[in-house]
Design an enzyme around this catalytic site. Sequence first.
Site, short mmCIF file in Angstrom:
data_model
loop_
_atom_site.label_atom_id
_atom_site.label_comp_id
_atom_site.label_asym_id
_atom_site.label_seq_id
_atom_site.Cartn_x
_atom_site.Cartn_y
_atom_site.Cartn_z
CG PHE A 233 32.69 42.85 50.68
CD1 PHE A 233 31.84 42.78 49.18
CD2 PHE A 233 31.89 42.92 51.94
CE1 PHE A 233 30.53 42.56 49.25
CE2 PHE A 233 30.42 43.02 51.91
CZ PHE A 233 29.72 43.11 50.47
CG ASP A 342 33.77 45.95 58.04
OD1 ASP A 342 33.32 44.83 58.94
OD2 ASP A 342 33.58 46.21 56.80
CE LYS A 373 29.28 39.17 56.41
NZ LYS A 373 28.11 37.96 56.01
CB THR A 394 13.44 56.16 61.86
OG1 THR A 394 13.42 57.32 61.05
CG2 THR A 394 12.68 56.12 62.68
#
Lengths: 513, 513
Positions: A233, A342, A373, A394
Site C-alpha cells: 500500500f 516507503d 503520519k 505551491t
Amino acid sequence: MPLNTQVLKVLRYFIKYRYLVLRPDLIFCSSLLCVCWTGCRHVSKAAPQAQMEWDYDGPCMKTAVPGPRSMRLKQLGEIQNVDAINFFCNYEESRGNYLVDVDGNRMLDVYTQISSIPIGYNHPALHKLMADPNNLSTFVNRPALGILPPGNFADKLAESLLSVAPSGMTRVQTMACGSCSNENAYKAMFIAYRVSNRERGPGGPTQEDLRSCLINQEPGCPDLSILSFMGGFHGRTMGCLATTHSKAIHKLDIPSLDWPIAPFPRLQYPLEEFTRDNAAEEARCLEEVEDLIMQWRQKGRPVAGIVVEPIQAEGGDNHASADFFKSLRNIARKHGCAFHVDEVQTGGGCTGKFWAHEHWGSDDPADIVSFSKKLLTGGYYHKTDLQGYRIFNTWMGDPSKNLFLVEVLNVIRRENLLEEVTRSGKALLQGLYALQEQYPGLLSRARGQGTFCAIDIRDDPTRSKILLKARDKGVLMGGCGERSIRFRPALIFKEYHVALFLNIFNDVLAEFK
Amino acid sequence: MPLNTQVLKVLRYFIKYRYLVLRPDLIFCSSLLCVCWTGCRHVSKAAPQAQMEWDYDGPCMKTAVPGPRSMRLKQLGEIQNVDAINFFCNYEESRGNYLVDVDGNRMLDVYTQISSIPIGYNHPALHKLMADPNNLSTFVNRPALGILPPGNFADKLAESLLSVAPSGMTRVQTMACGSCSNENAYKAMFIAYRVSNRERGPGGPTQEDLRSCLINQEPGCPDLSILSFMGGFHGRTMGCLATTHSKAIHKLDIPSLDWPIAPFPRLQYPLEEFTRDNAAEEARCLEEVEDLIMQWRQKGRPVAGIVVEPIQAEGGDNHASADFFKSLRNIARKHGCAFHVDEVQTGGGCTGKFWAHEHWGSDDPADIVSFSKKLLTGGYYHKTDLQGYRIFNTWMGDPSKNLFLVEVLNVIRRENLLEEVTRSGKALLQGLYALQEQYPGLLSRARGQGTFCAIDIRDDPTRSKILLKARDKGVLMGGCGERSIRFRPALIFKEYHVALFLNIFNDVLAEFK
C-alpha cells in the site's frame, strides 16, 4: 490605566478563558486541568520522571459506541459520506493513550488515528509550543516553501527531519501528505532514471521531448514503470494507486498503469521457527522481481524504481527478513532502478527504531525513504544523486508541522521512547503469543517489531465482532489485511498499558472461545 | 501562593514573552506591536473602519534582493534544491499586503505565495483565533477525519466551506492540498461513470472485477479517461499531471496517460472588442471537444469527466466566455461525462465573486468544483449523485485549516472584500490598459476579472528583467504562460494599493521603453 487595573484585566481574561500559566515552562490547556482559584486539581506536574501523570488511568465507558451524541452527529452524512466513521471525538478531553468520544467514553487507543499520533493526545510539549507567541506566525502565514521559505526553514529542517535522517541521506523534501510524498518520490525516480541512465544526450531535452511531453506522448513522457509488491500500500492518488495492491476497494473503477507487480514473501510465524521455509519463500520472490525487471525492459517499459514497505501494513502486517530487503536493494542497484522504501506507516519509532529499515543493519538502505503520519508532515529523504529538481508545488509541506515535529523528537529523546517501545513491544508480542496458545482456533500468526504488532483472527466476520466488543470494553484497535488485527499505539504506550490491554483483550476473546 | 504573587508571576511571563492582551477581543502578536510599559506604539486599533491600519504604508527597500542574509541562507541548498527560491522571508514582520524579507526589505506583494494568502499576512483575526485556548487542541491533535472526526466537524464545515458552496452543491470533501483534491475528484468521476452509466450490473462488482483491479487490469481498472485542455494546469501528481499541459518542465520525463486534450480558446483582448472572432474561436474548440469525446469512446477509452479552469492560470491567464463554459457543461451532460471546474487558483474571491464560475450566471455550473490555496484547505464540492464513497485517506484534510477559513470568510463578509476586489480590480485593469497604450511595443493583451489580472510582455527575457526590476523597487509579481505577468494580490488589496503599484510599475516600464 494604572498598572493594577491592567493586571486585573489580564487576569480576568485568563479566568474567562480558563487558561492558566503557572510557570513559563509549563503550559496547561484548560481542558486538561480543572482550574479554579481555590483549588487546583493537578493532573500533571510535567516532571520527566512523572511525565505520564497527564495520561488517564484507564478506559471508562459510559454508553454503547457510537453513543447517542455520536449518533446525532451523523447528520454529517448530509455533507459527506459517513460510512467509515466510527464515532465522533472530543479531542479537547483526549489525553495520552486515551481517546475520549463526544459521549464521554474514554478508550485506550491502540490504533491512534491509523498510526498517526506519535506521542499521544494533547501532549504538554505541543501545547507549550502553541503558547509561544514567536511560533504563531508560522501557523498563520503558510508560505510557498519552494520559492519563499521562512528564514528559519533550514534550521527547523535540521532540528527535525535531518536529525533523524536515514543512513546515507542528507537531503529531504517535505510534502503535505503521504500520497503526495510517494507521488513526488516516483517522479524523482523517473527523472533520475532518464538522467543517470544517459537516455538523454548531453544537450538536455530535445525540442521533440518538450513538444511531446505537453501532450502526454513519448519521448517526452517516457514509458517507464515502478515495480511494486502484491499486498503493498503506497497511497490512493493515481500514481501511488498503481503500486497499491492491498484491497480491491481502493482500486476498483480507477484506471491504472501496466506496471510490474512482484509477489511479497508470505512468511510463517514466529519467524525464528521457520527460517528455512521462509528463506526459500523470499528467494522465490526475489527471483520473480528480477524476472519482472527483465520482462518489463523487453516490453519497452523499463523499471525506473522499486517501491516497498519494510513491513506491509495495510496489506496485513507482512514481514520479511533483513536479508530479503538487502538483496532487493542489490537487485535494484544491479538493474539501475532506484530503491524506494516507503516508511509512511512504519517510520517514527513504532518498531523500536526510528525507521523500520534500521533493523536491516545496512549503511546504504535505500535511495529514497518516504514518510508521513507520525512525522506529522509528509515528505521524502533522498540520496544526493536523486536531485529534487523539478519537484514542485505551491505549499510543498507546512512549516507549522515541522515545528511540532521538533518537539515530538525532543520528547522521544528526553523520554527514551524508542527503548520504551522496544520494552512495551516485547511485552505485547509475548502477550499475543500467550493468547494464541490459549485460543488456538481463534488466533494465529502473532507477529511484530516494537509495538508494530498484529495477530490473525479466525475469519473476517469474527474479526469485526472482536473489534466491536473490544471497543465496547474501552479498547480501540484496527484491522488490516484479510483477517488481521493491527496494533498501532502511540510511542508513550508503556508496559502497564500493555498489561491493561491484554486483560481486556483476553476478556473479549473468552466470549469467542 | 497569595493571589498577588500569582498575578505578578503571570504578568512576568507575559512580559518575558512580550505577549500582551489588552482586551479579550483584541490579540496582538508582539511582532506586530512594539510593546512596553512606558509607551505603546499602536500599529493597529483593529476597528473595522480602520482595519487596514495594521498594514504598512508602502514598500521599503534596504538591499538588493536577494540581500546578504538571504544569500547566506541559501545553505539550504545542502538539504534541498533551491533553484526556484527567490529569497528568504521574515513572516513575523510581514503584514497585510507587504512581505518582508530577512534583510528587512518590505515589498508590496501582488503575488501572495502563488495566490494562496487570502487576507494578507498576519491578519489580526487569525492571530486572535490562535490565542483562544479552545482552539489549540485542533492544532495539536490532527485526526483521521474519515473515521474519527471531532464533534464540531460538521458545524465547522457548515460555517466555512458550506457557507460558500457553489450553486446546487451541498456536499464537500476536504483534502490536504490542490493536487490531492483533483486526484480524488477524478476518482469520484471514474466511480460515478461506472455506476451511473450502468456499466455494472445490479449485483455490484464481479469476482473478476475484484481480482483484476488488484493487479491494475481491466475490467476492475477500466480504461477510462479525463478530457482536459491545452494550457490547463491541475496539479503535478500523476493523475493530475496527465491533465496538465501548461509547461514542458512540469511533465518532462514523467510517464503519462493517453487521455484526450482539447484546444482552449485563444481569445483576443479586450474581449468586448472582439466578440465575433472570439465566439468563432470558442465554437471551434467546443466542436473539437465533442469530436474528442467520440474518438476516445471509439478507442475504448471513454471520457468519464471534463476538467477545466474558469480562467487558465498557470497556462497564461487565458479567459473564455460564460457561453463557452455553459456550452461545455451541456456537452458534458449530453455525453454522460462529469463536469469538473478546477477553482484552485480562481476560487476564494479574487475575481470579485467568491467563485470565478459565478460569473457564468448558471444555477447548475458543475458536478464538481475543486479548491485549495486561498481556501487554506484543499477539497472539492460535488453534487449528490457523485457520492464520496471509497474516497479516503488518513488525514482527509486538516481541521485546523477549517478554523482559519471560518475567520477568513468572516473577514471577507465583514469588510465587504468582494466589493473591494471588484473596485480594485477595475482600477487595476484600467491602469493596465493605460500602460499598454503608453508602451505599445512592450505590453499587450491586458486582461482580468476582479484583481485576477494579467498582461503580456514583449518576450520572456524582457519579462524576467521586468520582474526583477520591479522587485528591486519593492513590488513582488509572478509570471505565467510564455510571456505574461499575472497579478494575484490578497483580497485586502485596495484602490490605493493599485495606485501605488501602477506608479512603481510605470517607473519600471519606462526603463524598457
